[in-house]
Design a protein around this motif. Structure first.
Motif, short mmCIF file in Angstrom:
data_model
loop_
_atom_site.label_atom_id
_atom_site.label_comp_id
_atom_site.label_asym_id
_atom_site.label_seq_id
_atom_site.Cartn_x
_atom_site.Cartn_y
_atom_site.Cartn_z
N THR A 192 0.91 -1.25 0.22
CA THR A 192 0.05 -0.18 0.14
C THR A 192 0.84 1.37 0.02
O THR A 192 0.37 2.39 0.15
CB THR A 192 -0.81 0.20 1.40
OG1 THR A 192 -0.05 -0.08 2.51
CG2 THR A 192 -2.06 -1.08 1.08
N LYS A 248 3.40 0.38 -4.00
CA LYS A 248 2.85 -0.57 -5.09
C LYS A 248 3.90 -1.79 -5.43
O LYS A 248 3.88 -2.35 -6.35
CB LYS A 248 2.33 -0.04 -6.20
CG LYS A 248 1.40 1.04 -5.97
CD LYS A 248 0.31 0.67 -5.24
CE LYS A 248 -0.74 1.70 -4.77
NZ LYS A 248 -1.84 1.37 -4.04
N LEU A 254 -4.14 -3.63 3.91
CA LEU A 254 -4.23 -4.13 2.67
C LEU A 254 -5.64 -4.88 2.63
O LEU A 254 -6.16 -5.02 3.46
CB LEU A 254 -3.31 -5.58 2.61
CG LEU A 254 -1.89 -5.47 2.24
CD1 LEU A 254 -1.09 -6.85 2.36
CD2 LEU A 254 -1.68 -4.98 0.92
#
Length: 272
Positions: free
Chosen positions: A57, A60, A103
């Motif tokens: 997060t 990426k 996540l």
């Protein structure tokens, strides 16, 4: 109707086999592909398998390239760490963790020696095998093979072959096939073939065999069953085009797959 093999299509609400349970170790997460998306799998602190997008997060980065420490996956880029239910538990040099740092996770279960994931809202069932974990029964899982063919086309070919050969085959929605396997000790074993849709034209095929402990060597039996399945691969891969499904698409003589086509159509056309 044409089936959508996108993670935003209707197949996201079904359960799909994505890995073998034994593929998940203690040190490294596992990257898998499902419905054109890349996912990461790991065992959380409780031992439960967690499935999430394979993207940290923060920047990426692929979490599947990271490490597992005490049941938490640590990103290899900046050390962000995620634990049970994808919760971010550590950010180096930062004390505050906000909701956006966690996540997204997906429904994930272990069954039949495989890891099953449903990216959407589960509306079906994971295939149930009555003999799994039964006393005196051995389960052996073959290595998955990658086919250049859509998952439904593989299931259809297996069902049609069974129909022609007089084999008592069955199916599970969306993409699983099964048939009894003589074990040589007077009992019936079972072969389950689960097809995972990597995308519209690529699939992973997972063979699982259950057999009695006193039957003929299970490795040999599985090898024979896998060889019979693999014999279909060239013909299945040679079929051109996308997979289209409707009740009128299957010829009358395709008795092995017509019931499955109707059941699949009902499943993917139903409203969530």
């Amino acid at each position: 109707m044409l089936l959508s093999f996108s993670s935003q299509g209707l197949l996201r609400h079904q359960w799909h086999a994505v890995a073998r349970s034994d593929d998940l170790g203690d040190d490294e997460p596992v990257g898998v592909e499902l419905l054109r998306d890349e996912l990461v799998l790991w065992r959380g602190p409780s031992g439960r398998v967690i499935a999430a997008p394979d993207r940290c997060t923060h920047r990426k980065a692929a979490l599947s390239l990271g490490e597992i420490k005490d049941g938490c996956v640590e990103c290899s880029l900046h050390g962000w760490t995620f634990g049970e239910d994808g919760r971010c538990v550590r950010i180096p040099n930062r004390d505050v963790i906000v909701e956006a740092n966690h996540l997204q996770t997906f429904a994930c279960e272990e069954r039949n020696g495989l890891v099953w994931v449903c990216p959407g809202e589960p509306r079906g069932e994971i295939p149930a095998v009555a003999v799994d974990d039964a006393p005196g029964v051995r389960r052996i899982i073959g290595a998955p093979t990658r086919w250049a063919a859509p998952a439904p086309r593989i299931i259809e070919a297996l069902l049609d072959r069974a129909s022609r050969a007089g084999i008592r085959a069955a199916f599970d929605i969306p993409f699983a096939y099964r048939h009894p396997v003589p074990t040589g000790d007077g009992s019936d074993g079972l072969l389950l073939v689960a097809c995972s849709p990597v995308g519209a034209a690529t699939s992973l095929v997972f063979p699982v065999l259950w057999t009695g402990a006193t039957a003929a060597p299970a490795d040999d039996r599985l090898a024979a069953e896998v060889a019979a399945v693999m014999a279909l691969q060239p013909a299945v891969e040679a079929v051109p085009g996308m997979f289209e499904i409707d009740e009128g698409a299957a010829p009358d003589d395709d008795a092995g797959s017509s019931d499955w086509r109707r059941a699949l159509l009902d499943a993917v056309a139903a409203k969530v």
